[in-house]
Design a protein around this motif. Structure first.
Motif, PDB file in Angstrom:
ATOM      1  N   ALA A   1       0.761  -1.225   0.052  1.00 12.58           N
ATOM      2  CA  ALA A   1      -0.126  -0.056  -0.023  1.00 12.58           C
ATOM      3  C   ALA A   1       0.887   1.287   0.000  1.00 12.58           C
ATOM      4  O   ALA A   1       0.624   2.270  -0.732  1.00 12.58           O
ATOM      5  CB  ALA A   1      -1.024   0.049   1.264  1.00 12.58           C
ATOM      6  N   LEU A   2       1.726   1.186   0.844  1.00 13.77           N
ATOM      7  CA  LEU A   2       2.631   2.521   0.782  1.00 13.77           C
ATOM      8  C   LEU A   2       3.509   2.700  -0.282  1.00 13.77           C
ATOM      9  O   LEU A   2       3.566   3.699  -1.131  1.00 13.77           O
ATOM     10  CB  LEU A   2       3.812   2.345   1.906  1.00 13.77           C
ATOM     11  CG  LEU A   2       3.164   2.666   3.402  1.00 13.77           C
ATOM     12  CD1 LEU A   2       4.297   2.264   4.425  1.00 13.77           C
ATOM     13  CD2 LEU A   2       2.621   4.054   3.577  1.00 13.77           C
ATOM     14  N   GLY A   3       4.047   1.415  -1.078  1.00 15.05           N
ATOM     15  CA  GLY A   3       4.692   1.288  -2.140  1.00 15.05           C
ATOM     16  C   GLY A   3       3.861   1.951  -3.377  1.00 15.05           C
ATOM     17  O   GLY A   3       4.497   2.413  -4.277  1.00 15.05           O
ATOM     18  N   ALA A   4       2.546   1.669  -3.316  1.00 18.86           N
ATOM     19  CA  ALA A   4       1.766   2.236  -4.290  1.00 18.86           C
ATOM     20  C   ALA A   4       1.542   3.725  -4.410  1.00 18.86           C
ATOM     21  O   ALA A   4       1.229   4.317  -5.360  1.00 18.86           O
ATOM     22  CB  ALA A   4       0.645   1.567  -4.280  1.00 18.86           C
TER      23      ALA A   4
ATOM     24  N   THR B   1       4.917  11.865  -1.378  1.00 15.49           N
ATOM     25  CA  THR B   1       3.528  11.936  -0.471  1.00 15.49           C
ATOM     26  C   THR B   1       3.589  10.604   0.399  1.00 15.49           C
ATOM     27  O   THR B   1       2.435  10.540   1.148  1.00 15.49           O
ATOM     28  CB  THR B   1       2.313  12.298  -1.279  1.00 15.49           C
ATOM     29  OG1 THR B   1       1.916  11.001  -2.238  1.00 15.49           O
ATOM     30  CG2 THR B   1       2.044  13.315  -1.783  1.00 15.49           C
ATOM     31  N   ARG B   2       4.300   9.739   0.120  1.00  9.94           N
ATOM     32  CA  ARG B   2       4.438   8.279   0.946  1.00  9.94           C
ATOM     33  C   ARG B   2       4.640   8.502   2.141  1.00  9.94           C
ATOM     34  O   ARG B   2       5.928   9.330   2.708  1.00  9.94           O
ATOM     35  CB  ARG B   2       5.487   7.696   0.240  1.00  9.94           C
ATOM     36  CG  ARG B   2       5.396   6.002   0.844  1.00  9.94           C
ATOM     37  CD  ARG B   2       6.327   5.319   0.105  1.00  9.94           C
ATOM     38  NE  ARG B   2       6.399   5.232  -1.267  1.00  9.94           N
ATOM     39  CZ  ARG B   2       7.196   5.161  -2.301  1.00  9.94           C
ATOM     40  NH1 ARG B   2       8.464   4.865  -1.822  1.00  9.94           N
ATOM     41  NH2 ARG B   2       6.881   5.142  -3.616  1.00  9.94           N
ATOM     42  N   PRO B   3       4.109   8.282   3.326  1.00  8.14           N
ATOM     43  CA  PRO B   3       4.437   8.492   4.714  1.00  8.14           C
ATOM     44  C   PRO B   3       5.676   7.596   5.137  1.00  8.14           C
ATOM     45  O   PRO B   3       5.744   6.484   4.401  1.00  8.14           O
ATOM     46  CB  PRO B   3       3.053   8.063   5.430  1.00  8.14           C
ATOM     47  CG  PRO B   3       2.263   7.209   4.469  1.00  8.14           C
ATOM     48  CD  PRO B   3       2.770   7.602   3.012  1.00  8.14           C
TER      49      PRO B   3
END
Length: 89
Positions: free
Chosen positions: A4-7, A12-14
């Motif tokens: 989910a983060l990699g997508a 803007t990735r936390p």
């Protein structure tokens, strides 16, 4: 979680932070093959009361700053291209 983060767009990735205490620390570290794997997949981690039998903990304590105790290892940074990926401060 990693997928989910990699997508998300990198800008803007936390950040992904992990933590665990005692057996929680042991279990969280078991998700990684070694410290290089951990450092390549998370931004930071805090492990408290880690049992001494994990690969990550053994690597971290082996390269800790000479003045830091085994129960509170300090090291400067990660270089995931090096082996081991941790360097002393």
């Amino acid at each position: 979680m990693e997928r989910a983060l990699g997508a998300r767009p990198e800008a803007t990735r936390p950040k992904l932070y992990l933590g665990g205490e005692s057996l929680g620390s042991f279990g969280m570290q078991a998700a990684f093959a070694d410290s290089a794997d951990m450092l390549g997949r998370v931004d930071a981690a805090v492990w408290v009361g880690t049992p001494g039998a994990t690969t990550v903990w053994e690597e971290v304590t082996a390269v800790r700053h000479r003045g830091s105790p085994q129960i509170a290892p300090l090291w400067i940074t990660a270089d995931t291209s090096a082996s081991p990926p941790l360097r002393r401060i």
